[in-house]
Each structure stands twice: as C-alpha cells, then as structure tokens.
Motif scaffolding. Sequence first.
Motif, PDB file in Angstrom:
ATOM      1  N   TYR A   5      21.176  36.557  14.788  1.00 49.22           N
ATOM      2  CA  TYR A   5      20.787  35.842  13.580  1.00 49.22           C
ATOM      3  C   TYR A   5      19.624  34.921  13.915  1.00 49.22           C
ATOM      4  O   TYR A   5      19.422  34.524  15.058  1.00 49.22           O
ATOM      5  N   ARG A   6      18.878  34.567  12.871  1.00 54.71           N
ATOM      6  CA  ARG A   6      17.798  33.595  13.039  1.00 54.71           C
ATOM      7  C   ARG A   6      17.866  32.590  11.899  1.00 54.71           C
ATOM      8  O   ARG A   6      18.003  32.969  10.738  1.00 54.71           O
ATOM      9  N   PHE A   7      17.770  31.319  12.277  1.00 51.00           N
ATOM     10  CA  PHE A   7      17.814  30.227  11.306  1.00 51.00           C
ATOM     11  C   PHE A   7      16.609  29.328  11.548  1.00 51.00           C
ATOM     12  O   PHE A   7      16.714  28.321  12.252  1.00 51.00           O
ATOM     13  N   GLY A   8      15.460  29.724  11.011  1.00 53.27           N
ATOM     14  CA  GLY A   8      14.237  29.008  11.325  1.00 53.27           C
ATOM     15  C   GLY A   8      13.899  29.207  12.781  1.00 53.27           C
ATOM     16  O   GLY A   8      13.841  30.326  13.283  1.00 53.27           O
ATOM     17  N   ALA A   9      13.679  28.112  13.506  1.00 53.81           N
ATOM     18  CA  ALA A   9      13.346  28.204  14.925  1.00 53.81           C
ATOM     19  C   ALA A   9      14.559  28.519  15.783  1.00 53.81           C
ATOM     20  O   ALA A   9      14.432  28.919  16.935  1.00 53.81           O
ATOM     21  N   LEU A  10      15.749  28.319  15.245  1.00 54.53           N
ATOM     22  CA  LEU A  10      16.980  28.541  16.011  1.00 54.53           C
ATOM     23  C   LEU A  10      17.402  30.006  15.903  1.00 54.53           C
ATOM     24  O   LEU A  10      17.456  30.572  14.821  1.00 54.53           O
ATOM     25  N   SER A  11      17.701  30.614  17.056  1.00 56.49           N
ATOM     26  CA  SER A  11      18.211  31.977  17.068  1.00 56.49           C
ATOM     27  C   SER A  11      19.622  31.970  17.638  1.00 56.49           C
ATOM     28  O   SER A  11      19.978  31.108  18.443  1.00 56.49           O
ATOM     29  N   ALA A  12      20.442  32.903  17.197  1.00 59.29           N
ATOM     30  CA  ALA A  12      21.824  32.960  17.645  1.00 59.29           C
ATOM     31  C   ALA A  12      22.213  34.402  17.919  1.00 59.29           C
ATOM     32  O   ALA A  12      21.740  35.332  17.262  1.00 59.29           O
ATOM     33  N   CYS A  13      23.068  34.560  18.914  1.00 54.26           N
ATOM     34  CA  CYS A  13      23.568  35.879  19.280  1.00 54.26           C
ATOM     35  C   CYS A  13      25.084  35.774  19.446  1.00 54.26           C
ATOM     36  O   CYS A  13      25.561  35.016  20.297  1.00 54.26           O
ATOM     37  N   GLU A  14      25.830  36.507  18.637  1.00 57.06           N
ATOM     38  CA  GLU A  14      27.288  36.487  18.708  1.00 57.06           C
ATOM     39  C   GLU A  14      27.779  37.683  19.513  1.00 57.06           C
ATOM     40  O   GLU A  14      27.403  38.825  19.249  1.00 57.06           O
ATOM     41  N   ILE A  15      28.636  37.427  20.493  1.00 54.77           N
ATOM     42  CA  ILE A  15      29.137  38.474  21.386  1.00 54.77           C
ATOM     43  C   ILE A  15      30.654  38.484  21.322  1.00 54.77           C
ATOM     44  O   ILE A  15      31.306  37.448  21.492  1.00 54.77           O
ATOM     45  N   VAL A  16      31.220  39.659  21.075  1.00 57.39           N
ATOM     46  CA  VAL A  16      32.655  39.820  20.925  1.00 57.39           C
ATOM     47  C   VAL A  16      33.139  40.903  21.883  1.00 57.39           C
ATOM     48  O   VAL A  16      32.475  41.930  22.074  1.00 57.39           O
ATOM     49  N   ARG A 210       8.079  18.772  13.616  1.00 52.69           N
ATOM     50  CA  ARG A 210       8.829  20.014  13.791  1.00 52.69           C
ATOM     51  C   ARG A 210       9.458  20.449  12.474  1.00 52.69           C
ATOM     52  O   ARG A 210       9.470  21.635  12.128  1.00 52.69           O
ATOM     53  N   ARG A 211      10.004  19.490  11.733  1.00 51.37           N
ATOM     54  CA  ARG A 211      10.613  19.807  10.450  1.00 51.37           C
ATOM     55  C   ARG A 211       9.573  20.381   9.491  1.00 51.37           C
ATOM     56  O   ARG A 211       9.841  21.348   8.760  1.00 51.37           O
ATOM     57  N   ALA A 212       8.382  19.801   9.491  1.00 51.80           N
ATOM     58  CA  ALA A 212       7.325  20.286   8.609  1.00 51.80           C
ATOM     59  C   ALA A 212       6.840  21.674   9.020  1.00 51.80           C
ATOM     60  O   ALA A 212       6.597  22.537   8.172  1.00 51.80           O
ATOM     61  N   LEU A 213       6.701  21.896  10.321  1.00 52.15           N
ATOM     62  CA  LEU A 213       6.220  23.196  10.792  1.00 52.15           C
ATOM     63  C   LEU A 213       7.223  24.308  10.495  1.00 52.15           C
ATOM     64  O   LEU A 213       6.850  25.479  10.414  1.00 52.15           O
ATOM     65  N   ALA A 214       8.494  23.956  10.352  1.00 50.94           N
ATOM     66  CA  ALA A 214       9.514  24.948  10.034  1.00 50.94           C
ATOM     67  C   ALA A 214       9.708  25.137   8.535  1.00 50.94           C
ATOM     68  O   ALA A 214      10.533  25.947   8.125  1.00 50.94           O
ATOM     69  N   ASP A 215       8.956  24.421   7.721  1.00 47.68           N
ATOM     70  CA  ASP A 215       9.101  24.464   6.269  1.00 47.68           C
ATOM     71  C   ASP A 215       8.119  25.470   5.668  1.00 47.68           C
ATOM     72  O   ASP A 215       6.904  25.283   5.758  1.00 47.68           O
ATOM     73  N   PRO A 216       8.604  26.545   5.044  1.00 45.37           N
ATOM     74  CA  PRO A 216       7.693  27.520   4.434  1.00 45.37           C
ATOM     75  C   PRO A 216       6.803  26.899   3.367  1.00 45.37           C
ATOM     76  O   PRO A 216       5.710  27.396   3.093  1.00 45.37           O
ATOM     77  N   GLY A 217       7.251  25.811   2.757  1.00 44.54           N
ATOM     78  CA  GLY A 217       6.483  25.187   1.696  1.00 44.54           C
ATOM     79  C   GLY A 217       5.183  24.554   2.151  1.00 44.54           C
ATOM     80  O   GLY A 217       4.305  24.291   1.332  1.00 44.54           O
ATOM     81  N   VAL A 218       5.063  24.278   3.452  1.00 43.22           N
ATOM     82  CA  VAL A 218       3.820  23.692   3.971  1.00 43.22           C
ATOM     83  C   VAL A 218       3.169  24.617   4.989  1.00 43.22           C
ATOM     84  O   VAL A 218       2.352  24.189   5.800  1.00 43.22           O
ATOM     85  N   ALA A 219       3.519  25.917   4.942  1.00 49.96           N
ATOM     86  CA  ALA A 219       2.966  26.873   5.895  1.00 49.96           C
ATOM     87  C   ALA A 219       1.462  27.048   5.737  1.00 49.96           C
ATOM     88  O   ALA A 219       0.778  27.509   6.659  1.00 49.96           O
ATOM     89  N   HIS A 220       0.937  26.689   4.565  1.00 51.09           N
ATOM     90  CA  HIS A 220      -0.503  26.843   4.322  1.00 51.09           C
ATOM     91  C   HIS A 220      -1.321  25.743   4.984  1.00 51.09           C
ATOM     92  O   HIS A 220      -2.545  25.877   5.116  1.00 51.09           O
ATOM     93  N   LEU A 258       9.219  30.275  11.316  1.00 49.82           N
ATOM     94  CA  LEU A 258       8.979  31.005  10.076  1.00 49.82           C
ATOM     95  C   LEU A 258       9.193  32.512  10.228  1.00 49.82           C
ATOM     96  O   LEU A 258       8.960  33.272   9.298  1.00 49.82           O
ATOM     97  N   GLY A 259       9.598  32.935  11.438  1.00 53.79           N
ATOM     98  CA  GLY A 259       9.898  34.335  11.654  1.00 53.79           C
ATOM     99  C   GLY A 259       8.681  35.223  11.707  1.00 53.79           C
ATOM    100  O   GLY A 259       8.736  36.393  11.313  1.00 53.79           O
ATOM    101  N   ARG A 260       7.580  34.680  12.209  1.00 55.73           N
ATOM    102  CA  ARG A 260       6.352  35.451  12.313  1.00 55.73           C
ATOM    103  C   ARG A 260       6.175  35.960  13.724  1.00 55.73           C
ATOM    104  O   ARG A 260       6.597  35.341  14.678  1.00 55.73           O
TER     105      ARG A 260
END
Length: 262
Positions: A5-16, A210-220, A258-260
């Motif tokens: 999974y990806r949540f902005g800059a944070l990525s997660a991997c679940e292992i079972v 960091r919060r601003a850079l992760a915000d799609p609303g200010v990606a421009h 932003l997942g780019r």
Amino acid sequence: MPDRYRFGALSACEIVGDQDVQVRPWRLAAADSLVVAVLLGGEARLEQDGRGTSAGPGECLLYTGSRPFRLAVGGPYRYVVLGIPGLPARLAAFDRQVTCAPATRILAATLAEFARQAPRLDPATGRELGEHVSGLLRTVLRTAAPCDAKPDGLHTRVHDHIESHLAGDLRPEAIAAAHHISVRYLHKLFQRHGETVCGYVRRRRLDRIRRALADPGVAHRPVPSVAAQWGFAEASHFGKLFRAESGVSPREFREAALGRNS
C-alpha cells in the motif's frame, strides 16, 4: 505475495504466514534508513548490534536496514513493514530511551490500528493519515533523548507563538521580545528541554514544507516557492537542509508522496 500500500510518502507492506521464519538479509540498504514494523499476529524476536528485543501483537520494532540484523517470526503471523522517507536511523535500534519513551506506546497503538485499516482507506484519507503517522514517528525519535524538564507555561506559550508565526520573523531576538524575556533566557528555556531555538523552528518549518509537498492541491507550485513561504529564501541552502533532515531531496520527497515516478 505481500500486500503493498502507499499513503502519500509512506509505503506499507503487509506479510502474512503460517510457518516460523527467520530473516537474515544478504544485501544491506545503502543508506542508514529506519525500518518500522508492527506485529499484528504472532511473535517476533529481533537482534541487531549485539542487542535484542521481542514483540507481540500490537507492538512495533524499530531497526536499521543498513547494518546486519536477524529477525525471527513465529507463525501464524501477520506484520506490516513501513517505509517513510526522511527518517534516517539516527538512533541505535534498541536504545532504551526509544523503546521506553511514552510516545513509543502511542506510536505502537497507532501503527497497529493504521495497519489493520490500511486495505480500506481511500487515497485522500490514507495520504493524510500517512503524514500523521510520519509526524508521530518523528516525535518518538526526537523525544527519545533523556529530558527531565517538564513543560511550563512560558515554554508552552513560546511553542504556540512559533507555531502561529512559522511564516514570519522567528529570529531568537523576535521571539524573546514577543515574550518580554532576554535572548539568553530563551536559549536556556529550550536547552532545558534538549533543544535549540533555531533547531526547533527549523524542524517545525520543515514539517510544514513536507506536508505541503505531499499535498496534491499545491503540486503546481515550485519547490522553492513552497520553501520561501515557510522561511527558506535561499533554494540551495534549503535543499541541503531538507536532504540532511529527510535523507532525500525535496523533489524526490514530493514524487514519492504524490506517487510519481519522475
């Protein structure tokens, strides 16, 4: 296959898994990056740098992938590994002050619930929660240093002032004048809590960026423009500070958040 999974800059991997496993990495990470794992089921034993710790359901493990380690997990197990850009492993994996810090227990509970809900989070909610989790982990690492001083009224008011003026004049002289104290006393106030005035201001401004850079609303908006809004007028100086603090460049952080891919 692990669920990712990806949540902005944070990525997660679940292992079972159902069987006991032991992990001894044959290739170490190039950078001194921090690994955060939360155990949702089973038991785990982690050893690194001649020390070890155990974890059960609802508890988390912090270690670095750049030095040899051994991880043994007893099945049936379910654990989630988190990757957060900008969190270099500045502290030893099993530093007592980290594992015993009050904020660590809050972190473990938050990570456990975050991991359980991860598959059901929509992109916007996941991105916002990912930033909160990243901020909480930074708090745990920052507060790991021993500090016997308790916050007082003045210390709280100074922090509130800084928080509401992050885009303005926050030189020590300006902060001291706003609270009718000397600059020398202001510095002592922060030193009692294991911080410096300028270091605290810089950290809070970088958090906002960091919060601003992760915000799609200010990606421009160009990165230098975002940095200037929060007190960093010189782009080259800001870039060096951001990389030193976060381990990646501002552009790399924004792309990951932003997942780019470029």
